[in-house]
Motif scaffolding. Sequence first.
Motif, mmCIF file in Angstrom:
data_model
loop_
_atom_site.group_PDB
_atom_site.id
_atom_site.type_symbol
_atom_site.label_atom_id
_atom_site.label_comp_id
_atom_site.label_asym_id
_atom_site.label_seq_id
_atom_site.Cartn_x
_atom_site.Cartn_y
_atom_site.Cartn_z
ATOM 1 N N ALA A 183 -45.225 7.333 -10.075
ATOM 2 C CA ALA A 183 -45.008 6.626 -11.327
ATOM 3 C C ALA A 183 -45.282 5.148 -11.097
ATOM 4 C CB ALA A 183 -43.570 6.819 -11.798
ATOM 5 N N ASP A 184 -45.773 4.482 -12.121
ATOM 6 C CA ASP A 184 -46.085 3.056 -11.988
ATOM 7 C C ASP A 184 -44.854 2.247 -11.593
ATOM 8 O OD1 ASP A 184 -48.513 2.948 -14.729
ATOM 9 O OD2 ASP A 184 -48.734 3.495 -12.614
ATOM 10 N N SER A 185 -43.691 2.695 -12.053
ATOM 11 C CA SER A 185 -42.461 1.941 -11.814
ATOM 12 C C SER A 185 -42.051 1.907 -10.345
ATOM 13 C CB SER A 185 -41.318 2.531 -12.652
ATOM 14 O OG SER A 185 -41.129 3.894 -12.335
ATOM 15 N N VAL A 186 -42.567 2.825 -9.545
ATOM 16 C CA VAL A 186 -42.161 2.873 -8.131
ATOM 17 C C VAL A 186 -43.339 2.675 -7.176
ATOM 18 C CG1 VAL A 186 -40.289 4.440 -8.738
ATOM 19 C CG2 VAL A 186 -42.426 5.377 -7.811
ATOM 20 N N LYS A 187 -44.525 2.634 -7.714
ATOM 21 C CA LYS A 187 -45.716 2.516 -6.868
ATOM 22 C C LYS A 187 -45.643 1.250 -6.012
ATOM 23 C CE LYS A 187 -49.232 3.908 -9.056
ATOM 24 N NZ LYS A 187 -50.348 3.978 -10.016
ATOM 25 N N GLY A 188 -45.929 1.410 -4.734
ATOM 26 C CA GLY A 188 -45.878 0.286 -3.813
ATOM 27 C C GLY A 188 -44.515 0.053 -3.200
ATOM 28 N N ARG A 189 -43.492 0.697 -3.751
ATOM 29 C CA ARG A 189 -42.131 0.527 -3.214
ATOM 30 C C ARG A 189 -41.594 1.824 -2.616
ATOM 31 N NH1 ARG A 189 -38.026 -0.488 -6.538
ATOM 32 N NH2 ARG A 189 -38.959 0.557 -8.348
ATOM 33 N N PHE A 190 -41.958 2.954 -3.205
ATOM 34 C CA PHE A 190 -41.470 4.260 -2.750
ATOM 35 C C PHE A 190 -42.601 5.001 -2.052
ATOM 36 C CE2 PHE A 190 -37.947 5.036 -6.175
ATOM 37 C CZ PHE A 190 -37.413 3.792 -5.871
ATOM 38 N N THR A 191 -42.214 5.795 -1.043
ATOM 39 C CA THR A 191 -43.184 6.612 -0.325
ATOM 40 C C THR A 191 -42.621 8.008 -0.109
ATOM 41 O OG1 THR A 191 -44.032 4.678 0.858
ATOM 42 C CG2 THR A 191 -44.590 6.834 1.754
ATOM 43 N N ILE A 192 -43.395 9.008 -0.513
ATOM 44 C CA ILE A 192 -42.978 10.388 -0.308
ATOM 45 C C ILE A 192 -43.688 10.950 0.912
ATOM 46 C CG2 ILE A 192 -44.776 11.393 -1.768
ATOM 47 C CD1 ILE A 192 -42.676 13.453 -2.726
ATOM 48 N N SER A 193 -42.984 11.800 1.626
ATOM 49 C CA SER A 193 -43.599 12.508 2.747
ATOM 50 C C SER A 193 -42.949 13.877 2.851
ATOM 51 C CB SER A 193 -43.433 11.734 4.059
ATOM 52 O OG SER A 193 -42.062 11.546 4.364
#
Length: 126
Positions: free
Chosen positions: A61-71
């Motif tokens: 989501a744009d709201s979390v892009k660059g801050r959250f990372t899924i693995s």
Amino acid sequence: QVQLVESGGGLVQAGGSLRLSCAASGRTFSTYNMGWFRQAPGKEREFVVRTSRGGGSTYYADSVKGRFTISRDNAKNTVFLQMNSLKPEDKTVYYCILDRGPFYFGVPDPSGMDYWGKGTLVTVSS
């Protein structure tokens, strides 16, 4: 039947980090897309991120892009959400999801998700 159990939620100051985990039961973990939604009281569920079966494709989501990372670790049937630079507006309950649908680069319909965890609460103080 697949069961999902989230952990890692808690209280953090704005600008801080948390790492959420979601452990899945069952033997077909690698056949599912995995991801996270979140929902604040009185609001609709909001998409956060989704990753494909092998983890090679991910949509944020744009709201979390660059801050959250899924693995994801298919060997351990676990998906992780690393959350950095947390903001007060990130404060809510986070839900892990699994789905067998086709992966695409877009926001999925929550009604199309096959399994949901019970959620873990993230609180961000300002």
